[in-house]
Design an enzyme around this catalytic site. Sequence first.
Site, PDB file in Angstrom:
ATOM      1  N   CYS A 109     -13.955 -35.935  -1.561  1.00 19.20           N
ATOM      2  CA  CYS A 109     -14.784 -37.130  -1.401  1.00 19.20           C
ATOM      3  C   CYS A 109     -14.571 -38.083  -2.569  1.00 19.20           C
ATOM      4  O   CYS A 109     -15.267 -39.099  -2.673  1.00 19.20           O
ATOM      5  CB  CYS A 109     -16.262 -36.757  -1.279  1.00 19.20           C
ATOM      6  SG  CYS A 109     -16.922 -35.953  -2.758  1.00 19.20           S
ATOM      7  N   ASP A 129     -11.793 -27.438  -1.599  1.00 23.42           N
ATOM      8  CA  ASP A 129     -12.788 -28.503  -1.506  1.00 23.42           C
ATOM      9  C   ASP A 129     -13.572 -28.509  -2.818  1.00 23.42           C
ATOM     10  O   ASP A 129     -14.700 -28.029  -2.901  1.00 23.42           O
ATOM     11  CB  ASP A 129     -13.719 -28.245  -0.312  1.00 23.42           C
ATOM     12  CG  ASP A 129     -14.742 -29.351  -0.115  1.00 23.42           C
ATOM     13  OD1 ASP A 129     -14.598 -30.419  -0.744  1.00 23.42           O
ATOM     14  OD2 ASP A 129     -15.695 -29.158   0.658  1.00 23.42           O
ATOM     15  N   CYS A 179     -32.753 -50.849  -2.103  1.00 26.24           N
ATOM     16  CA  CYS A 179     -32.532 -49.401  -2.135  1.00 26.24           C
ATOM     17  C   CYS A 179     -31.088 -49.106  -2.513  1.00 26.24           C
ATOM     18  O   CYS A 179     -30.164 -49.801  -2.065  1.00 26.24           O
ATOM     19  CB  CYS A 179     -32.868 -48.799  -0.771  1.00 26.24           C
ATOM     20  SG  CYS A 179     -32.594 -47.017  -0.675  1.00 26.24           S
ATOM     21  N   CYS A 199     -36.485 -44.926   6.805  1.00 26.48           N
ATOM     22  CA  CYS A 199     -35.098 -44.747   6.376  1.00 26.48           C
ATOM     23  C   CYS A 199     -34.248 -44.517   7.618  1.00 26.48           C
ATOM     24  O   CYS A 199     -34.111 -43.376   8.077  1.00 26.48           O
ATOM     25  CB  CYS A 199     -34.964 -43.584   5.396  1.00 26.48           C
ATOM     26  SG  CYS A 199     -33.265 -43.342   4.799  1.00 26.48           S
ATOM     27  N   TYR A 238     -13.634 -22.640  -3.526  1.00 26.82           N
ATOM     28  CA  TYR A 238     -14.910 -23.374  -3.564  1.00 26.82           C
ATOM     29  C   TYR A 238     -15.576 -23.261  -2.191  1.00 26.82           C
ATOM     30  O   TYR A 238     -15.983 -24.247  -1.585  1.00 26.82           O
ATOM     31  CB  TYR A 238     -14.707 -24.848  -3.925  1.00 26.82           C
ATOM     32  CG  TYR A 238     -13.861 -25.084  -5.147  1.00 26.82           C
ATOM     33  CD1 TYR A 238     -14.416 -25.071  -6.416  1.00 26.82           C
ATOM     34  CD2 TYR A 238     -12.487 -25.336  -5.026  1.00 26.82           C
ATOM     35  CE1 TYR A 238     -13.640 -25.312  -7.545  1.00 26.82           C
ATOM     36  CE2 TYR A 238     -11.698 -25.558  -6.139  1.00 26.82           C
ATOM     37  CZ  TYR A 238     -12.275 -25.551  -7.394  1.00 26.82           C
ATOM     38  OH  TYR A 238     -11.490 -25.769  -8.504  1.00 26.82           O
ATOM     39  N   GLU A 260     -16.177 -18.311  -4.458  1.00 29.16           N
ATOM     40  CA  GLU A 260     -17.194 -19.282  -4.880  1.00 29.16           C
ATOM     41  C   GLU A 260     -17.887 -18.735  -6.118  1.00 29.16           C
ATOM     42  O   GLU A 260     -18.179 -17.536  -6.201  1.00 29.16           O
ATOM     43  CB  GLU A 260     -18.197 -19.500  -3.740  1.00 29.16           C
ATOM     44  CG  GLU A 260     -19.486 -20.190  -4.095  1.00 29.16           C
ATOM     45  CD  GLU A 260     -19.288 -21.604  -4.573  1.00 29.16           C
ATOM     46  OE1 GLU A 260     -19.898 -21.954  -5.610  1.00 29.16           O
ATOM     47  OE2 GLU A 260     -18.528 -22.352  -3.933  1.00 29.16           O
ATOM     48  N   GLN A 313     -22.951 -30.184   4.079  1.00 26.01           N
ATOM     49  CA  GLN A 313     -22.507 -31.567   4.300  1.00 26.01           C
ATOM     50  C   GLN A 313     -23.627 -32.387   4.923  1.00 26.01           C
ATOM     51  O   GLN A 313     -24.299 -31.946   5.865  1.00 26.01           O
ATOM     52  CB  GLN A 313     -21.281 -31.582   5.213  1.00 26.01           C
ATOM     53  CG  GLN A 313     -20.030 -31.030   4.580  1.00 26.01           C
ATOM     54  CD  GLN A 313     -19.349 -32.011   3.629  1.00 26.01           C
ATOM     55  OE1 GLN A 313     -19.742 -33.171   3.536  1.00 26.01           O
ATOM     56  NE2 GLN A 313     -18.338 -31.543   2.930  1.00 26.01           N
TER      57      GLN A 313
END
Length: 421
Positions: free
Chosen positions: A377, A351, A73, A143, A289, A310, A263
């Site tokens: 990220c 962000d 996976c 999972c 954002y 946004e 998130q």
Amino acid sequence: MHARGRVNALSDDGLGILETGGRRIYVPFSYPGDEVGVRRTKRRFGRLLAEDFEILEPSPLRGRPKCPHFGTCGGCLWQGLKYKEQLRFKAELFEGITGIEAEIEGSPQIWDFRNVSNFIVTTSRIGLKGYGSPSGVVNLSECPVFSKRTPEYLRALRDFLSEMGLKPWNLKRKAGDVHYLQVREGKFTGEVMVNLIAHVNPPDEILEAFQDYFSFVDSLYWSLKGDERDDPRGEPELLDGEPFIRERIGDVTYLIHPNSFFQTNSYALELLLRAVEGLTDGEKVLDLYSGVGTFGVWLAKRGFTVAGVELNPFAVEMARENAEINGVNVKFSVGRVEETPLGDYDTVIADPPRKGLRETAESLVKSSVEQVIYVSCNPKAFQLDYKNYLKRAYRIEDTRLVDMFPHTPHVEAVVKLVRKN
């Protein structure tokens, strides 16, 4: 055997690096200290990737993976690595890319933590994409990183498709009826949303059967997908239950819709929010954002005066709903972040998407904003933004890392930038 040796490092994207015979081979699902044997490689994105390999002698850094699908996976590259080592390597990789040494906070929960999963429905299998193979799909039975209820969701889906005779998506021919099943969970509320992404508008008897098979959920959608792209997106229609599910992070409630981004790790999200809060100075905050108001509503709840910008009108609508149900006053506006007047805000929170700030970074440099909280990220995008733009006007004062993505090489960074004198 094509090559044999010991993995001595990890690449920026979390692959084991084997140096042998003057070549560098990238070995997925391997870690420093592993003795590996590679039988076959392929060239991908300008590098040699091990395609057929085995672990001959395991590294002492290895732990026991919980998922039976680990190794095939594509979701969990690092599940075979002890969690404390995952955190160490994440901090080291971040420092190697950015030059910033920072402490990292681990996720409070490393199993059953994901609040959303997109299961692809194909003619051969139903599950998640295999590693390194866009057309390969792992036939999923469970999972552990998503939910203990994964078998229940997949069983209901398979039974529904079998009884109704709906055709799964054919990845090669780009044809079929059903493409994805998206499941969202409110980890702290227990609420569940199921959204089927399909290429057909079915008759009433199929919709009724779909409701029967998923009668245990709080919100049920059927999304009509009008293109052949391989992604879990469509125009959602509510079939049963509530239009939103709720998630509760600390003292803030967030509404979640099929078309809204939230998130993915509910348990670590409070750590991220508190990291942003702890680095935010002054009273007036501009949230660039702003999405569905994740940061803006949290900060407003703590007494900051917040405005958010946004581009996505639906996200702004959701943000306003989130502000209303939490009893806070935040001005969320639809607009291009690059064209937003930065005004006299004490702190700007940014962000951005994975590509980074780019033109917005140039605007910040030219502004009078004293502090920027950059949430990222993607450390490479942050480093480019800082090196090419932000460094001219700002210095890095503090950095905090939060592990939002256990069992992967990814990490969320919160960087506080302060204007130079």
